[in-house]
Structure formats: C-alpha cells, structure tokens
Enzyme design. Structure first.
Site, mmCIF file in Angstrom:
data_model
loop_
_atom_site.group_PDB
_atom_site.id
_atom_site.type_symbol
_atom_site.label_atom_id
_atom_site.label_comp_id
_atom_site.label_asym_id
_atom_site.label_seq_id
_atom_site.Cartn_x
_atom_site.Cartn_y
_atom_site.Cartn_z
ATOM 1 N N LYS A 198 0.789 -1.248 -0.028
ATOM 2 C CA LYS A 198 0.168 -0.002 -0.019
ATOM 3 C C LYS A 198 0.877 1.343 -0.017
ATOM 4 C CE LYS A 198 -4.189 -1.866 -0.184
ATOM 5 N NZ LYS A 198 -4.695 -1.798 -1.639
ATOM 6 N N THR A 240 -10.997 -8.762 -6.099
ATOM 7 C CA THR A 240 -10.161 -9.825 -6.364
ATOM 8 C C THR A 240 -11.104 -10.952 -6.908
ATOM 9 O OG1 THR A 240 -8.514 -9.171 -4.838
ATOM 10 C CG2 THR A 240 -8.316 -11.253 -5.718
ATOM 11 N N ASP A 254 -6.039 -5.319 -7.978
ATOM 12 C CA ASP A 254 -6.275 -4.155 -7.062
ATOM 13 C C ASP A 254 -5.841 -2.806 -7.366
ATOM 14 O OD1 ASP A 254 -6.860 -3.777 -4.226
ATOM 15 O OD2 ASP A 254 -4.990 -3.266 -3.863
ATOM 16 N N ARG A 319 -4.850 -13.587 4.274
ATOM 17 C CA ARG A 319 -4.335 -13.399 3.030
ATOM 18 C C ARG A 319 -3.469 -14.363 2.225
ATOM 19 N NH1 ARG A 319 -6.274 -7.906 0.886
ATOM 20 N NH2 ARG A 319 -7.143 -6.971 2.841
#
Length: 527
Positions: A198, A240, A254, A319
């Site tokens: 990020k 996703t 993303d 994740r």
C-alpha cells in the site's frame, strides 16, 4: 543531514556482507524455512504470521512535509505530516539497525506494467518472507537489467525495530513514513506485509495524476472480444474475487493506471483475502496458492500442512500473495484498452442498497466521491465487526492528492469513452449486519456478468424512491425478489427507517466536498 548523507548511508547498507540480492523463489523459501520465519503448507505455499498487527496501521502512517510537496498533499487525518528532522533521525536509526542484522534481502523491481509510466523500486527486508512477498506482489524484471537509470523508490522494512514515540516523534512503536524528496519509505514496528504494497500504491497515486494518468484502487479484466471492465471497491468488497473470472482474462486485482492509451496494472501479483476460501467458490484464487505463494495469518494443520481457510484464530484478514501468472487466464503484459464498463462495489452493512443499479454520470460521480462501503473485520487494527464508512474514491487511505483531482479525471474519462457504470452491493440483504445475510456470490457473479455483457442496457428498471437508483427488475440467474431489497426484509418499516438513515449519512458525508452542487442534486439521495 543532507540528501548526500542519506544516499551514502543506503549505499553503505547495500554493500554489506549480509545482503542477498534478488534471490530466486526456491532460495527465499529455503531461507524462510531455515530461519523459521514460516512453514511449508501442503500446496507448497509458505505460511507466515504477523504477530500483533494483522492489518494496516493507518494512524501510524505519515508523509514528510517537504518544500516540493507540501502545497500538493491533501494534509489531514489520512495524510499526516511529519517533519524532515524526525524522518532523517529515524532513517539513520533504521539503517544502523539493518546493518546489524545477520542477513538482509533486497528485491529490485517495478511498479507499473506500462513501461512509459514504470517506477523502479528497491525493497530492503529484514525478513526473508517479506522479500518473497515483495517479489510476488511487485513487477519482476524477468531478464531486464536491474540497474535503473531513474533513482528507485526504496522501502526499508524493519519489522523488529520498535520506535520510541517520545524520542522518535511517532505516535506508537509502529511507523510507515513516506519521503517523496528522498524517494524512501520507512516501515518499522509491524510485521504486516501489506504495508509495503500500500505504500507503493500511495506513491503511484501521487506521481501518476501529475503525468495525466488516473491511478485507481480497482481490479480489471477483459473479455474474449476485448471489452475491459474495472471493479472499484475497498478491501473485502469482492474486487479480487469478481475479477478472477474463468471466462475473462485478468489484467490485475487491485491497483491500476488509466492513461490516454488505456489501462495498465500497477502490480505484478495479487493479494487476495482468503477467509472462507474454497475451490468451489473461487477456483482461480484457490489454485493460485502453490509453491512460492505466501499465506498470511492463515491457520495451518501442523501435521498435514493443510490450511483451514475458515479459521479466524489470528484474524479475519487472512491473505494470500501470489504472482499474477499463477492465475490461469491473464493478460500479458498487464495492459488493455479503455474500459467499457465500471463496477463500484460496496458491502452495505445496512442491507438496504439494491444488489445492482445502473448509474447516470452524476450518480457515478456522487458514489465515486462518496465511496460508501463497510470496513470489514481485520483489515485495520481495531476493526472487529463491519462498520459503515465513506472512503473517497474507494481508496482514501492511499490518496495523497485532494479527492477532486481523481474524481475530475474519472468524470472526463467516463465521458470520453462512453463508459457504463454500475453500483453493486456485495453486502447484506434481508437486514443489516447481525440480522440479514451476505448476498450470494453466485447471484453477484450473475449480475456482474449481465452488466459487463450489456444485458442490462435496455432492460426494464425500477427507481428507488429514496436513493433514486435505477435497478433492473430481471437479471438472468437471479431471483426477482433478491433484486428488490424491501422484499427481502421481514419488517418493511425497519427497512424504510434504515434506508433513510443511510441516505442521511450520505448527505452528511457529502458536505465535505466543495463545488459539487450539480453532482449532489442529480446524483445523490432524493430525500
């Protein structure tokens, strides 16, 4: 301290005997196992845990206030300023700390599949599994020289280095600090690998719009006949999952840029939520998790190595990180033409928004600026149940520039390319969170497919009297009752009350935007 000193410190760090450059996946896996940073699962993926922090730490993220950027950044609770002096002192501490590690791992790669807008990056990791994560998430050189003509942005990741807020000027032991002038990101005090991903996205969200490229928090795919579709939405809303369609080629899951020539992926991998993952519901993601992939905070049977995707012992924010070419059906390189369809995804915790609505341009701009969804459990520290929230442009935590910069660019592109825009609710039906249930993924897939394939262009619509949204009466493969939220609630009065409550929250949130009267009048709630 000046910039020459910082550069010299970094060069000294990277010439140390403890540094491993661009290790291939098998060697990184070997290091991870030897150092006991993770375990090998039955599919060959690495499983690692992140300790205390199993999600992002947005309150510990800062941008250095510098002469060249301070007038451009949208300062506030999201983009918190920190002084150059604080940054430089902490930089020296982190570099000295990393010099003393027994081993360091460096990845040289890129962000941005379009070579014209590609950003070179260098990732320096204390953990081997973090370096594997970076290798799988960013764009790998694949035979290109890793020596770059443009100075790369460097991530210095030191999870075990804990800041002292009283001495270091941070809010807590954790820090994520971006310096645009020094082209450096400092990360410490957190083992959550998503901070690296990020941070680079935040960098691209600053750089790309200044090159007339719209940076977007969205997934993208393309049909056999060339129709590109974008899926906007925050973590957990289905970007996703819905973009990984066996009948369409994946561009990316993303982060994307939209230039004058089309769409390009910013990343080289996928970072999929895998809570309740199954081969039946999400076959492409399930099969992508193999040797070289990273499972983050997923519970593993220590005897069989089998992951239990329904176990939330560590977090609901489990994740899977894997390279994009682990998906069977992808576009290579990750570039495509201008989109024909845009889908805004929202997980409505109130349970009142229609499962799908076709938006006018004004409604599209209203809902893009609003960015309504629910923060799902685990995606940020302290979030344990879904919370209704508004995230501007479906990505405000990662937008350094003012929101209107991104919104105006999107509006122009919708006009220029005659894009159809839909709002899809992947949240609750039959009641809000705790009363109703999540909308069926099979039904959502059917609705999205109908929108992308043009089946809803001329179908009969009903207009919601509160939000003014235009929703189809029939969608192939979806029961008609599901398409009308009021009919899924047992208590119609409670439904009306919740609808008005949500409409009022939209109105209150939209007051923060200036010069948007037309958008609000023609795109917002009717009451």
């Amino acid at each position: 301290m000046n910039s020459v000193d910082l550069t010299a410190d970094l060069q000294t760090l990277l010439t140390g005997q403890n540094v491993h450059f661009n290790l291939p996946v098998p060697h990184l896996v070997e290091k991870i196992l030897k150092r006991q940073e993770g375990v090998l699962t039955s599919s060959g993926a690495i499983q690692a845990t992140t300790g205390t922090y199993t999600g992002r730490s947005p309150k510990d993220k800062f941008i250095v206030e510098e002469d060249s950027t301070k007038e451009k950044i949208d300062w506030g609770a999201v983009n918190q300023p920190i002084s150059k002096d604080v940054f430089e002192k902490l930089y020296t501490k982190v570099v000295n700390y990393l010099k003393e590690r027994d081993e360091l791992y460096v990845f040289n790669g890129f962000a941005g599949a379009d070579v014209k807008y590609q950003l070179p990056i260098t990732v320096v990791n204390e953990f081997a599994w973090h370096n594997l994560f970076a290798r799988q998430l960013f764009i790998r050189p694949e035979g290109q020289q890793t020596k770059m003509s443009e100075q790369p942005f460097t991530i210095l990741s030191a999870p075990n280095f804990k800041a002292d807020p009283l001495l270091d000027g941070t809010r807590s032991e954790t820090f994520i600090i971006i310096s645009f002038e020094k082209r450096t990101i400092l990360i410490g005090g957190t083992e959550y690998a998503g901070e690296m991903k990020k941070s680079i996205f935040s960098i691209m969200n600053y750089l790309l719009p200044q090159q007339n490229v719209l940076s977007m928090h969205c997934s993208a795919n393309i049909g056999e006949e060339g129709g590109t579709a974008l899926f906007f939405g925050l973590s957990g809303t289905g970007k996703t999952t819905l973009s990984a369609d066996a009948n369409r080629k994946l561009i990316g899951d993303d982060e994307h840029g939209w230039s004058n020539t089309g769409i390009f992926n910013i990343e080289g991998g996928c970072y999929a939520k895998c809570i309740h993952l199954s081969e039946e519901k999400e076959p492409q993601i399930y099969r992508a998790i193999r040797f070289g992939s990273v499972l983050e905070n997923v519970v593993i049977d220590r005897e069989t190595g089998e992951p239990d995707y329904s176990d939330t012992f560590y977090t609901e924010n489990t994740r899977a990180a894997y390279p994009i070419d682990a998906i069977e059906n992808i576009v290579k390189p990750s570039i495509a033409a201008h989109p024909q369809t845009i889908v805004f995804l929202t997980a409505d915790a109130f349970g009142v928004l229609p499962p799908i609505s076709k938006l006018t341009k004004e409604q599209a701009m209203y809902h893009f600026l609003s960015g309504y969804t629910s923060k799902l459990a685990g995606t940020e520290r302290g979030i344990t149940t879904p919370e209704a929230t508004f995230s501007t442009c479906f990505g405000s935590p990662f937008l350094p520039l003012p929101a209107n910069v991104y919104a105006e660019m999107l509006g122009k592109k919708i006009d220029e390319h005659s894009v159809s825009v839909f709002l899809v609710n992947t949240g609750w039906t039959g009641g809000g969170y705790g009363v109703g249930e999540r909308i069926s993924l099979a039904h959502t897939r059917a609705m999205v497919r109908a929108a992308i394939e043009g089946d809803l262009d001329n179908t009969e619509m009903r207009t919601d009297r509160i939000f003014g949204l235009h929703s189809p009466i029939h969608v192939p493969g979806v029961p008609d009752q599901v398409l009308e939220p009021a009919k899924t609630w047992v208590d119609e009065k409670a439904y009306q009350e919740k609808t008005i409550q949500l409409a009022n929250e939209f109105k209150i949130n939209f007051k923060k935007f200036s010069n948007t009267e037309t958008i609000e009048k023609f795109g917002g709630p009717l009451v």
